[in-house]
Design a protein around this motif. Structure first.
Motif, mmCIF file in Angstrom:
data_model
loop_
_atom_site.group_PDB
_atom_site.id
_atom_site.type_symbol
_atom_site.label_atom_id
_atom_site.label_comp_id
_atom_site.label_asym_id
_atom_site.label_seq_id
_atom_site.Cartn_x
_atom_site.Cartn_y
_atom_site.Cartn_z
ATOM 1 N N VAL A 79 1.197 -1.263 -0.057
ATOM 2 C CA VAL A 79 -0.030 0.187 -0.427
ATOM 3 C C VAL A 79 0.921 1.182 0.226
ATOM 4 O O VAL A 79 2.134 1.341 0.266
ATOM 5 C CB VAL A 79 -1.061 0.059 0.932
ATOM 6 N N LEU A 89 -10.578 -0.707 -4.872
ATOM 7 C CA LEU A 89 -9.491 0.703 -4.715
ATOM 8 C C LEU A 89 -8.677 0.418 -5.693
ATOM 9 O O LEU A 89 -8.908 1.361 -6.764
ATOM 10 C CB LEU A 89 -8.393 0.871 -3.570
ATOM 11 N N VAL A 136 -8.197 11.409 -5.600
ATOM 12 C CA VAL A 136 -8.372 10.145 -4.943
ATOM 13 C C VAL A 136 -9.894 10.578 -4.497
ATOM 14 O O VAL A 136 -10.391 11.856 -4.157
ATOM 15 C CB VAL A 136 -8.012 9.867 -3.747
ATOM 16 N N PRO A 161 -2.692 0.245 -3.651
ATOM 17 C CA PRO A 161 -4.003 0.734 -3.352
ATOM 18 C C PRO A 161 -3.524 2.173 -2.269
ATOM 19 O O PRO A 161 -1.950 1.954 -2.056
ATOM 20 C CB PRO A 161 -4.396 -0.126 -2.160
ATOM 21 N N VAL A 162 -4.040 3.054 -2.117
ATOM 22 C CA VAL A 162 -3.080 4.585 -1.901
ATOM 23 C C VAL A 162 -4.293 5.164 -0.896
ATOM 24 O O VAL A 162 -5.461 5.375 -0.526
ATOM 25 C CB VAL A 162 -3.475 5.102 -3.014
ATOM 26 N N ALA A 215 -9.196 2.630 -8.886
ATOM 27 C CA ALA A 215 -8.069 4.098 -9.563
ATOM 28 C C ALA A 215 -7.086 3.943 -10.319
ATOM 29 O O ALA A 215 -6.739 3.714 -11.105
ATOM 30 C CB ALA A 215 -7.359 3.490 -8.489
ATOM 31 N N THR A 265 -11.235 5.450 -4.929
ATOM 32 C CA THR A 265 -10.092 5.127 -5.437
ATOM 33 C C THR A 265 -9.175 4.794 -4.616
ATOM 34 O O THR A 265 -7.394 4.865 -5.374
ATOM 35 C CB THR A 265 -10.002 6.203 -7.063
ATOM 36 N N GLY A 266 -9.287 5.113 -3.110
ATOM 37 C CA GLY A 266 -8.137 5.357 -2.172
ATOM 38 C C GLY A 266 -9.422 5.301 -0.853
ATOM 39 O O GLY A 266 -10.437 5.649 -1.210
ATOM 40 N N MET A 285 -0.621 4.471 -8.158
ATOM 41 C CA MET A 285 -2.169 3.819 -8.873
ATOM 42 C C MET A 285 -1.577 3.819 -9.842
ATOM 43 O O MET A 285 -2.656 2.520 -10.487
ATOM 44 C CB MET A 285 -3.841 5.340 -8.943
ATOM 45 N N VAL A 291 1.042 10.228 -5.740
ATOM 46 C CA VAL A 291 -0.994 9.277 -5.300
ATOM 47 C C VAL A 291 -0.686 8.877 -7.365
ATOM 48 O O VAL A 291 -1.265 7.507 -6.818
ATOM 49 C CB VAL A 291 -1.596 10.214 -4.968
#
Length: 150
Positions: free
Chosen positions: A45, A116, A82, A69-70, A120, A87-88, A64, A60
């Motif tokens: 992550v 996510l 995000v 995952p962020v 993303a 998306t995170g 992606m 970030v």
């Protein structure tokens, strides 16, 4: 990365804290790296926990792009990148409890991380140089057209 703009003292403080907490076998400060994508791909992550608003948060988008995952601070640029829970995950800047909770949530729910990452995948192309240039040119053309219309 490595210390920039006179941040050597901060790096020394981080190293001292790592030693004080006995985390030397779990934390690695890797310095400046040439292949960011390869570095990010090694992670489970990516946590972007800036306590001050970043103007964009390139890492970030890069995370992606390599399918990681962020978790990011809900301030500045990451707010534009995000979508929380889609998306995170976003946490309030400086809120260590919320950050730890988001990290635990991803650790306990691999399916969430996968969702996510899937969502993303559409984000990085929006910020690719060609896409950014096209948006900038549309703005310039619209401004020029308004000026000519006067």
């Amino acid at each position: 990365g490595a210390p920039l703009f006179g941040e050597e003292e901060y790096e020394a403080e981080l190293r001292a804290q790592i030693d004080r907490l006995g985390l030397g076998d779990r934390v690695e400060l890797r310095g400046q790296r040439g292949d960011r994508a390869a570095e990010l791909a090694e992670l489970d992550v990516v946590v972007h926990c800036s306590t001050v608003p970043e103007p964009f948060g390139q890492v970030v988008v890069e995370a992606m792009g390599v399918g990681r995952p962020v978790i990011a601070s809900a301030a500045g640029g990451p707010l534009e990148v995000v979508t929380d829970g889609v998306t995170g995950l976003l946490t309030p800047p400086g809120d260590a409890g919320a950050l730890a909770g988001a990290m635990a949530r991803l650790a306990e729910d691999p399916a969430l991380g996968a969702r996510l990452v899937d969502a993303a995948r559409a984000v990085p192309p929006r910020f690719a140089p060609d896409a950014a240039a096209a948006v900038t040119m549309r703005v310039y053309r619209a401004a020029a057209a308004r000026r000519r219309a006067r």
